[in-house]
Design a protein around this motif. Structure first.
Motif, PDB file in Angstrom:
ATOM      1  N   THR A  74      18.357   4.076 -25.897  1.00 18.69           N
ATOM      2  CA  THR A  74      18.748   4.254 -24.501  1.00 18.69           C
ATOM      3  C   THR A  74      19.096   5.691 -24.169  1.00 18.69           C
ATOM      4  OG1 THR A  74      20.998   3.589 -25.117  1.00 18.69           O
ATOM      5  CG2 THR A  74      19.561   1.879 -24.180  1.00 18.69           C
ATOM      6  N   ASP A  75      19.507   6.475 -25.158  1.00 15.75           N
ATOM      7  CA  ASP A  75      19.883   7.872 -24.897  1.00 15.75           C
ATOM      8  C   ASP A  75      18.709   8.831 -25.014  1.00 15.75           C
ATOM      9  OD1 ASP A  75      19.443   7.887 -27.587  1.00 15.75           O
ATOM     10  OD2 ASP A  75      21.264   9.008 -28.091  1.00 15.75           O
ATOM     11  N   GLY A  76      17.505   8.299 -25.265  1.00 14.72           N
ATOM     12  CA  GLY A  76      16.330   9.145 -25.381  1.00 14.72           C
ATOM     13  C   GLY A  76      15.904   9.433 -26.799  1.00 14.72           C
ATOM     14  N   GLY A  77      16.731   9.132 -27.788  1.00 10.64           N
ATOM     15  CA  GLY A  77      16.369   9.322 -29.183  1.00 10.64           C
ATOM     16  C   GLY A  77      15.399   8.245 -29.638  1.00 10.64           C
ATOM     17  N   SER A  78      14.949   8.333 -30.885  1.00  8.20           N
ATOM     18  CA  SER A  78      13.999   7.355 -31.393  1.00  8.20           C
ATOM     19  C   SER A  78      13.989   7.369 -32.913  1.00  8.20           C
ATOM     20  CB  SER A  78      12.589   7.641 -30.860  1.00  8.20           C
ATOM     21  OG  SER A  78      12.112   8.895 -31.339  1.00  8.20           O
ATOM     22  N   VAL A  79      13.318   6.356 -33.489  1.00  4.82           N
ATOM     23  CA  VAL A  79      13.094   6.292 -34.920  1.00  4.82           C
ATOM     24  C   VAL A  79      11.724   5.679 -35.140  1.00  4.82           C
ATOM     25  CG1 VAL A  79      14.178   4.007 -35.160  1.00  4.82           C
ATOM     26  CG2 VAL A  79      14.065   5.542 -37.134  1.00  4.82           C
ATOM     27  N   ALA A  80      11.000   6.170 -36.155  1.00  2.00           N
ATOM     28  CA  ALA A  80       9.631   5.718 -36.404  1.00  2.00           C
ATOM     29  C   ALA A  80       9.535   5.042 -37.766  1.00  2.00           C
ATOM     30  CB  ALA A  80       8.661   6.897 -36.333  1.00  2.00           C
ATOM     31  N   GLY A  81       8.653   4.035 -37.851  1.00  2.05           N
ATOM     32  CA  GLY A  81       8.458   3.331 -39.108  1.00  2.05           C
ATOM     33  C   GLY A  81       7.080   2.720 -39.207  1.00  2.05           C
ATOM     34  N   ARG A  82       6.641   2.475 -40.439  1.00  2.00           N
ATOM     35  CA  ARG A  82       5.331   1.860 -40.677  1.00  2.00           C
ATOM     36  C   ARG A  82       5.350   0.376 -40.382  1.00  2.00           C
ATOM     37  NH1 ARG A  82       4.201   2.869 -46.605  1.00  2.00           N
ATOM     38  NH2 ARG A  82       2.106   2.103 -46.086  1.00  2.00           N
ATOM     39  N   ALA A  83       6.497  -0.260 -40.572  1.00  2.25           N
ATOM     40  CA  ALA A  83       6.663  -1.685 -40.270  1.00  2.25           C
ATOM     41  C   ALA A  83       8.032  -1.890 -39.651  1.00  2.25           C
ATOM     42  CB  ALA A  83       6.504  -2.536 -41.528  1.00  2.25           C
ATOM     43  N   LEU A  84       8.184  -3.026 -38.972  1.00  2.00           N
ATOM     44  CA  LEU A  84       9.399  -3.253 -38.193  1.00  2.00           C
ATOM     45  C   LEU A  84       9.865  -4.689 -38.354  1.00  2.00           C
ATOM     46  CD1 LEU A  84      11.334  -2.095 -35.969  1.00  2.00           C
ATOM     47  CD2 LEU A  84       9.668  -2.891 -34.288  1.00  2.00           C
ATOM     48  N   ILE A  85      11.160  -4.871 -38.546  1.00  2.51           N
ATOM     49  CA  ILE A  85      11.768  -6.207 -38.548  1.00  2.51           C
ATOM     50  C   ILE A  85      12.759  -6.271 -37.399  1.00  2.51           C
ATOM     51  CG2 ILE A  85      13.230  -7.849 -39.786  1.00  2.51           C
ATOM     52  CD1 ILE A  85      12.074  -6.826 -42.391  1.00  2.51           C
ATOM     53  N   ILE A  86      12.538  -7.210 -36.480  1.00  2.63           N
ATOM     54  CA  ILE A  86      13.447  -7.422 -35.358  1.00  2.63           C
ATOM     55  C   ILE A  86      14.484  -8.463 -35.778  1.00  2.63           C
ATOM     56  CG2 ILE A  86      13.668  -8.061 -32.938  1.00  2.63           C
ATOM     57  CD1 ILE A  86      12.008  -5.579 -33.390  1.00  2.63           C
ATOM     58  N   ALA A  87      15.730  -8.038 -35.850  1.00  3.28           N
ATOM     59  CA  ALA A  87      16.825  -8.934 -36.233  1.00  3.28           C
ATOM     60  C   ALA A  87      17.996  -8.724 -35.275  1.00  3.28           C
ATOM     61  CB  ALA A  87      17.239  -8.663 -37.675  1.00  3.28           C
TER      62      ALA A  87
ATOM     63  N   THR B 281      25.215   8.189 -36.837  1.00  4.68           N
ATOM     64  CA  THR B 281      24.611   7.737 -35.584  1.00  4.68           C
ATOM     65  C   THR B 281      23.201   8.268 -35.356  1.00  4.68           C
ATOM     66  OG1 THR B 281      25.602   9.595 -34.367  1.00  4.68           O
ATOM     67  CG2 THR B 281      26.872   7.530 -34.469  1.00  4.68           C
ATOM     68  N   ASP B 282      22.679   9.092 -36.253  1.00  5.97           N
ATOM     69  CA  ASP B 282      21.340   9.662 -36.071  1.00  5.97           C
ATOM     70  C   ASP B 282      20.493   9.417 -37.307  1.00  5.97           C
ATOM     71  OD1 ASP B 282      21.460  10.949 -33.452  1.00  5.97           O
ATOM     72  OD2 ASP B 282      22.964  12.258 -34.371  1.00  5.97           O
ATOM     73  N   PRO B 283      19.274   8.882 -37.123  1.00  5.07           N
ATOM     74  CA  PRO B 283      18.382   8.715 -38.282  1.00  5.07           C
ATOM     75  C   PRO B 283      18.097  10.052 -38.936  1.00  5.07           C
ATOM     76  CG  PRO B 283      17.546   7.532 -36.354  1.00  5.07           C
ATOM     77  CD  PRO B 283      18.674   8.400 -35.873  1.00  5.07           C
ATOM     78  N   GLY B 284      18.078  10.059 -40.267  1.00  6.57           N
ATOM     79  CA  GLY B 284      17.881  11.317 -40.978  1.00  6.57           C
ATOM     80  C   GLY B 284      16.442  11.594 -41.353  1.00  6.57           C
ATOM     81  N   GLY B 285      15.563  10.577 -41.262  1.00  7.91           N
ATOM     82  CA  GLY B 285      14.179  10.760 -41.679  1.00  7.91           C
ATOM     83  C   GLY B 285      13.225  10.857 -40.508  1.00  7.91           C
TER      84      GLY B 285
END
Length: 438
Positions: free
Chosen positions: A193-206, A91-95
């Motif tokens: 929604t819980d305040g966490g986040s994830v970052a990326g150089r590019a994004l695909i919305i699916a 449930t948590d991004p590792g990078g």
């Protein structure tokens, strides 16, 4: 699948009432997450004994108990994230910063995960529910290339999951994206929604679409208690020998009607229009015509629902005459369309009149025709429509925010088919490579 269909010893026992909406959600989530479980009802002797052994009562259900004796009271879970964490799901991004962040794990998102990870991009997929998206709840897909005998949405989702993880894609479950911001130094940050986040150089919305619900009087009172908005494989065995009512005239409704006809006494397909031919594929119409236990009622809609602890009666209305009738009904499955999940993205994205994301060459065409709107949860009525901000032309699946691509049902003018979503998810990765190279 439920543990009684799996020879392995169950890892989890779920105790909950059949007509508990929360229990229905948990059974579906456990099944889709490939978690072996046994389901016991609190009124049954074994269920009551399990509760007593752990100092619990029927009022505490639904409750999850694992083989180590750990207990999770899930009667009012704060979403599914606490359940997923309790189960040990990821449930948590590792990078810290990924090359590619994919939001949504339906066919488009999982295709992007497979191709992104297999082609060297550090890829993470964020899904608010379970792998497979809406298609993961589809009872049978028969027009997808390579599966002449058909395949269930759950099986297709499991294959996609195994394939994506084989190439190293990271799958993050039960995290609901609700904000998107530019990242200092380039790229994007997706907030949860819980305040966490994830970052990326590019994004695909699916992110696909959210299913619409029936608004007839009383129907909302029986959601999860006889009224469902997907062909839940977990509910099908309980429908054996009963009449099943299905609302809708497109492929999802047709697939569900055929699926339930294998166990139900009768399936009644309710269609507002004058025929199935307007939205349903020909192959499904032919199959339905050949099954005697499926009754197709055109010009018919649900006008009300009633019952005690669960659905017991439906009021049906003739859309031509307005006359109504009452039918005994315990099971109602509705497939009446869906709305794209795009409000969280904010006002920089051009959308069509239905809220789908406009991409590529369609950005200029939609803007010129005035067919799109920038209003929504983060926009304001009458605000200027967002346009393409760069000198170069947008890539085919690129939105009005450079580096953010859209694939699948969330995209305007998409095919609304599994094969189309898989194709768009795969193509989006190729365009992401071009964007990152530039």
């Amino acid at each position: 699948m439920p543990a009684e269909e799996n020879e392995a010893r169950p890892a989890v026992t779920l105790v909950g009432d059949q007509w508990s909406p929360e229990c229905s959600v948990l059974r579906t989530f456990l099944t889709r997450s490939e978690v072996p479980y046994t389901w016991l009802r609190p009124a049954d002797p074994l269920g009551a004994q399990v509760l007593a052994d752990h100092g619990l009562a029927a009022a505490d259900t639904p409750v999850l108990i694992d083989d180590a004796g750990r207990v999770l009271r899930a009667s009012r879970p704060r979403g599914l994230e606490p359940v997923a964490e309790w189960l040990g799901l990821h449930t948590d991004p590792g990078g810290e910063v990924y090359d590619l962040v994919v939001v949504g794990a339906g066919p488009a998102g999982m295709a992007a995960a497979v191709y992104g990870a297999s082609e060297g991009l550090r890829t993470v997929v964020v899904e608010r529910w379970a792998i497979g998206g809406q298609s993961g709840l589809t009872s049978r897909i028969e027009n997808y290339l390579g599966f002449p005998d058909g395949i269930s949405g759950a099986d297709l989702a499991d294959r996609a999951r195994r394939q994506a993880t084989k190439f190293g894609a990271e799958l993050v479950l039960t995290r609901h994206a609700n904000t998107l911001q530019d990242r200092a130094g380039g790229g994007f940050t997706v907030g949860f929604t819980d305040g966490g986040s994830v970052a990326g150089r590019a994004l695909i919305i699916a992110t696909g679409a959210n299913t619409r619900t029936l608004h007839a009087p009383g129907v909302a009172d029986y959601a999860g208690r006889g009224v469902y908005y997907f062909a839940a494989l977990t509910e099908a065995p309980l429908c054996t020998g009963h009449d099943v009512y299905i609302v809708g005239g497109a492929n999802s409704a047709g697939q569900a009607a055929i699926y339930f006809s294998e166990c139900a006494r009768k399936v009644v397909l309710l269609v507002r229009g004058d025929s199935l031919g307007r939205e349903m594929s020909t192959y499904l119409i032919k199959q339905i015509d050949a099954i005697p236990t499926i009754e197709v009622r055109t010009h018919t809609e649900v006008a009300g629902a009633a019952g005690d602890t669960h659905l017991e009666r439906l009021t049906l209305r003739d859309t031509r005459t307005g006359t109504t009738e009452t039918a005994d009904a315990t099971w109602l499955f509705a497939f009446i369309g869906a709305d794209p999940d795009t409000a969280w993205l904010g006002p920089r994205f051009l959308r069509d009149a239905d809220g789908c994301l406009v991409t590529g060459n369609d950005i200029a065409a939609a803007g010129a025709a005035g067919a799109a709107t920038a209003t929504g949860a983060a926009g304001a009525a009458g605000a200027a429509e967002p346009g393409w901000p760069m000198a170069r032309a947008p890539y085919h699946l690129e939105t009005t925010v450079p580096g953010v691509f859209a694939a699948g049902d969330v995209r305007a003018w998409s095919a609304r088919r599994v094969a189309g979503a898989v194709g768009e998810g795969s193509m989006a990765v190729m365009l992401v490579h071009a964007y990152l190279a530039g």
